[in-house]
Design a protein around this motif. Sequence first.
Motif, PDB file in Angstrom:
ATOM      1  N   MET A  15     -11.217  56.987  61.230  1.00 31.70           N
ATOM      2  CA  MET A  15     -10.010  57.875  61.599  1.00 31.70           C
ATOM      3  C   MET A  15      -9.097  56.420  61.859  1.00 31.70           C
ATOM      4  O   MET A  15      -9.396  55.706  62.016  1.00 31.70           O
ATOM      5  N   ARG A  16      -7.592  57.384  61.778  1.00 27.35           N
ATOM      6  CA  ARG A  16      -6.392  55.884  61.280  1.00 27.35           C
ATOM      7  C   ARG A  16      -5.671  56.640  62.546  1.00 27.35           C
ATOM      8  O   ARG A  16      -5.578  57.366  62.796  1.00 27.35           O
ATOM      9  N   ILE A  17      -5.358  54.941  63.733  1.00 32.82           N
ATOM     10  CA  ILE A  17      -4.721  54.791  64.271  1.00 32.82           C
ATOM     11  C   ILE A  17      -3.673  53.945  64.148  1.00 32.82           C
ATOM     12  O   ILE A  17      -3.782  53.154  63.729  1.00 32.82           O
ATOM     13  N   ALA A  18      -2.639  53.699  64.833  1.00 30.48           N
ATOM     14  CA  ALA A  18      -1.407  53.575  64.754  1.00 30.48           C
ATOM     15  C   ALA A  18      -1.355  52.582  66.710  1.00 30.48           C
ATOM     16  O   ALA A  18      -1.740  53.103  67.055  1.00 30.48           O
ATOM     17  N   ARG A  19      -1.026  51.399  65.725  1.00 24.79           N
ATOM     18  CA  ARG A  19      -0.952  50.643  68.026  1.00 24.79           C
ATOM     19  C   ARG A  19       0.571  49.675  66.858  1.00 24.79           C
ATOM     20  O   ARG A  19       0.625  49.485  66.459  1.00 24.79           O
ATOM     21  N   VAL A  20       1.552  50.424  68.020  1.00 30.47           N
ATOM     22  CA  VAL A  20       2.327  49.361  68.208  1.00 30.47           C
ATOM     23  C   VAL A  20       3.595  48.920  69.843  1.00 30.47           C
ATOM     24  O   VAL A  20       3.287  49.111  70.467  1.00 30.47           O
ATOM     25  N   THR A  21       3.061  47.380  69.764  1.00 24.67           N
ATOM     26  CA  THR A  21       3.372  46.637  70.343  1.00 24.67           C
ATOM     27  C   THR A  21       4.947  46.401  70.682  1.00 24.67           C
ATOM     28  O   THR A  21       5.680  46.140  69.536  1.00 24.67           O
ATOM     29  N   LEU A  22       5.248  46.894  71.725  1.00 24.92           N
ATOM     30  CA  LEU A  22       6.770  46.354  71.884  1.00 24.92           C
ATOM     31  C   LEU A  22       6.916  45.094  73.016  1.00 24.92           C
ATOM     32  O   LEU A  22       6.557  45.328  74.183  1.00 24.92           O
ATOM     33  N   SER A  23       7.744  44.491  72.493  1.00 24.32           N
ATOM     34  CA  SER A  23       7.715  42.793  73.015  1.00 24.32           C
ATOM     35  C   SER A  23       8.755  41.717  72.760  1.00 24.32           C
ATOM     36  O   SER A  23       8.450  41.365  71.523  1.00 24.32           O
ATOM     37  N   ASP A  24       9.803  41.650  73.202  1.00 26.60           N
ATOM     38  CA  ASP A  24      10.760  40.940  72.660  1.00 26.60           C
ATOM     39  C   ASP A  24      10.207  39.219  71.562  1.00 26.60           C
ATOM     40  O   ASP A  24      10.098  38.875  70.962  1.00 26.60           O
ATOM     41  N   ARG A  25       9.368  38.728  73.230  1.00 28.27           N
ATOM     42  CA  ARG A  25       9.091  37.244  72.865  1.00 28.27           C
ATOM     43  C   ARG A  25       7.998  37.496  71.846  1.00 28.27           C
ATOM     44  O   ARG A  25       6.956  36.711  70.640  1.00 28.27           O
TER      45      ARG A  25
ATOM     46  N   ILE B 235       1.310  60.676  70.308  1.00 27.42           N
ATOM     47  CA  ILE B 235       1.807  59.866  70.886  1.00 27.42           C
ATOM     48  C   ILE B 235       1.408  59.131  72.306  1.00 27.42           C
ATOM     49  O   ILE B 235       2.154  60.187  72.681  1.00 27.42           O
ATOM     50  N   VAL B 236       0.949  58.185  72.237  1.00 25.71           N
ATOM     51  CA  VAL B 236       0.650  57.716  73.953  1.00 25.71           C
ATOM     52  C   VAL B 236       1.488  56.311  73.916  1.00 25.71           C
ATOM     53  O   VAL B 236       0.909  55.566  73.470  1.00 25.71           O
ATOM     54  N   ASN B 237       1.789  56.222  75.063  1.00 28.09           N
ATOM     55  CA  ASN B 237       2.293  55.198  76.378  1.00 28.09           C
ATOM     56  C   ASN B 237       1.665  54.790  77.000  1.00 28.09           C
ATOM     57  O   ASN B 237       1.218  54.844  77.707  1.00 28.09           O
ATOM     58  N   LEU B 238       0.928  53.097  75.928  1.00 28.07           N
ATOM     59  CA  LEU B 238       0.225  52.223  77.016  1.00 28.07           C
ATOM     60  C   LEU B 238       0.455  51.343  77.541  1.00 28.07           C
ATOM     61  O   LEU B 238       1.295  51.125  78.166  1.00 28.07           O
ATOM     62  N   PRO B 239       0.093  50.768  78.828  1.00 30.15           N
ATOM     63  CA  PRO B 239       0.711  50.055  79.485  1.00 30.15           C
ATOM     64  C   PRO B 239       0.780  48.029  78.599  1.00 30.15           C
ATOM     65  O   PRO B 239      -0.027  48.708  77.418  1.00 30.15           O
ATOM     66  N   GLY B 240       1.692  48.337  79.183  1.00 33.25           N
ATOM     67  CA  GLY B 240       2.251  46.190  77.797  1.00 33.25           C
ATOM     68  C   GLY B 240       0.613  45.483  78.883  1.00 33.25           C
ATOM     69  O   GLY B 240       0.925  44.183  77.999  1.00 33.25           O
TER      70      GLY B 240
ATOM     71  N   TRP C  63      -6.425  51.031  61.336  1.00 29.52           N
ATOM     72  CA  TRP C  63      -5.797  50.602  61.909  1.00 29.52           C
ATOM     73  C   TRP C  63      -4.672  50.374  60.646  1.00 29.52           C
ATOM     74  O   TRP C  63      -4.164  49.209  60.027  1.00 29.52           O
ATOM     75  N   THR C  64      -3.438  50.652  61.641  1.00 29.43           N
ATOM     76  CA  THR C  64      -2.225  50.000  61.412  1.00 29.43           C
ATOM     77  C   THR C  64      -1.575  49.475  62.065  1.00 29.43           C
ATOM     78  O   THR C  64      -1.081  50.169  63.387  1.00 29.43           O
ATOM     79  N   ARG C  65      -0.660  48.448  62.332  1.00 25.74           N
ATOM     80  CA  ARG C  65      -0.453  47.475  63.446  1.00 25.74           C
ATOM     81  C   ARG C  65       1.420  47.060  63.278  1.00 25.74           C
ATOM     82  O   ARG C  65       1.438  47.162  62.002  1.00 25.74           O
ATOM     83  N   VAL C  66       1.929  47.648  64.612  1.00 21.87           N
ATOM     84  CA  VAL C  66       4.217  47.166  63.940  1.00 21.87           C
ATOM     85  C   VAL C  66       3.694  46.921  65.565  1.00 21.87           C
ATOM     86  O   VAL C  66       3.309  46.494  66.635  1.00 21.87           O
ATOM     87  N   LEU C  67       4.807  45.235  65.080  1.00 18.37           N
ATOM     88  CA  LEU C  67       5.137  44.844  65.567  1.00 18.37           C
ATOM     89  C   LEU C  67       6.630  44.714  65.896  1.00 18.37           C
ATOM     90  O   LEU C  67       7.390  44.736  65.021  1.00 18.37           O
ATOM     91  N   LEU C  68       7.536  45.003  67.599  1.00 20.21           N
ATOM     92  CA  LEU C  68       8.511  45.184  67.412  1.00 20.21           C
ATOM     93  C   LEU C  68       8.789  44.500  68.807  1.00 20.21           C
ATOM     94  O   LEU C  68       8.445  44.481  69.591  1.00 20.21           O
ATOM     95  N   PRO C  69      10.391  43.870  68.396  1.00 22.49           N
ATOM     96  CA  PRO C  69      11.399  43.555  69.367  1.00 22.49           C
ATOM     97  C   PRO C  69      11.081  45.196  70.352  1.00 22.49           C
ATOM     98  O   PRO C  69      11.183  45.797  70.110  1.00 22.49           O
ATOM     99  N   ASP C  70      11.697  44.794  72.264  1.00 23.30           N
ATOM    100  CA  ASP C  70      12.368  46.045  72.092  1.00 23.30           C
ATOM    101  C   ASP C  70      13.580  46.759  71.743  1.00 23.30           C
ATOM    102  O   ASP C  70      14.409  46.067  72.508  1.00 23.30           O
ATOM    103  N   ASP C  71      13.513  47.175  71.295  1.00 21.09           N
ATOM    104  CA  ASP C  71      14.835  48.334  70.112  1.00 21.09           C
ATOM    105  C   ASP C  71      14.310  49.295  69.885  1.00 21.09           C
ATOM    106  O   ASP C  71      13.558  50.380  69.274  1.00 21.09           O
ATOM    107  N   ARG C  72      15.065  50.391  70.905  1.00 21.19           N
ATOM    108  CA  ARG C  72      15.182  51.719  70.601  1.00 21.19           C
ATOM    109  C   ARG C  72      15.064  52.062  69.142  1.00 21.19           C
ATOM    110  O   ARG C  72      14.115  53.465  68.739  1.00 21.19           O
ATOM    111  N   ALA C  73      15.941  51.957  68.037  1.00 20.72           N
ATOM    112  CA  ALA C  73      16.402  52.678  66.862  1.00 20.72           C
ATOM    113  C   ALA C  73      15.460  52.359  66.251  1.00 20.72           C
ATOM    114  O   ALA C  73      15.118  52.876  65.628  1.00 20.72           O
ATOM    115  N   ALA C  74      14.926  50.738  66.685  1.00 18.88           N
ATOM    116  CA  ALA C  74      13.621  50.290  66.122  1.00 18.88           C
ATOM    117  C   ALA C  74      12.144  51.084  65.802  1.00 18.88           C
ATOM    118  O   ALA C  74      11.514  51.486  65.399  1.00 18.88           O
TER     119      ALA C  74
END
Length: 166
Positions: A1-11, A126-131, A39-50
């Motif tokens: 099964m393919r799962i993407a995980r997206v981390t939102l963190s400026d730091r 799409i599920v938002n999990l805690p940080g 897994w598909t892994r994405v790391l982004l700053p806290d940017d809504r458009a991104a």
Amino acid sequence: MRIARVTLSDRAATGVYADESGPEIEQVAQRCFAEPLEWTRVLLPDDRAALEAALCRLADEAQCPLILTTGGTGPAPRDITPEATRAVLEKELPGFGEIMRLQSYAKVPTAILSRATAGVRGRSLIVNLPGRPRAIGECLPLLVPAIAEALDHIAGFRPALTSPPA
């Protein structure tokens, strides 16, 4: 099964510290699902458009059946994950956020500040999990049966689960 995980963190996105939440999602999911995970892994700053662009790309182009986000669900000015998620959803499934808040509140009363949500875009959940890694370990296993059911409805398959989810 393919799962993407997206981390939102400026730091984490700027290298101030390592992303610990994304790897925790993988570890917990590996214990909950009985089948191999890709897994598909994405790391982004806290940017809504991104984030909106990443969620659309993961759902529409990469066709990931399950997209898990971590971070950005609190009340701080840079916390934009629920807004970005809602902007790209076709159907919201607020029960996911409700059960995480209920579970977490018993341990950490400030958990009610979470605004996490979930929903469907096309054939993706799409599920938002805690940080925080610890909160991911407490919340994600609770969601796994509902995730499997939702994927059956929207993507046409039911992933095999370990028994019981741990």
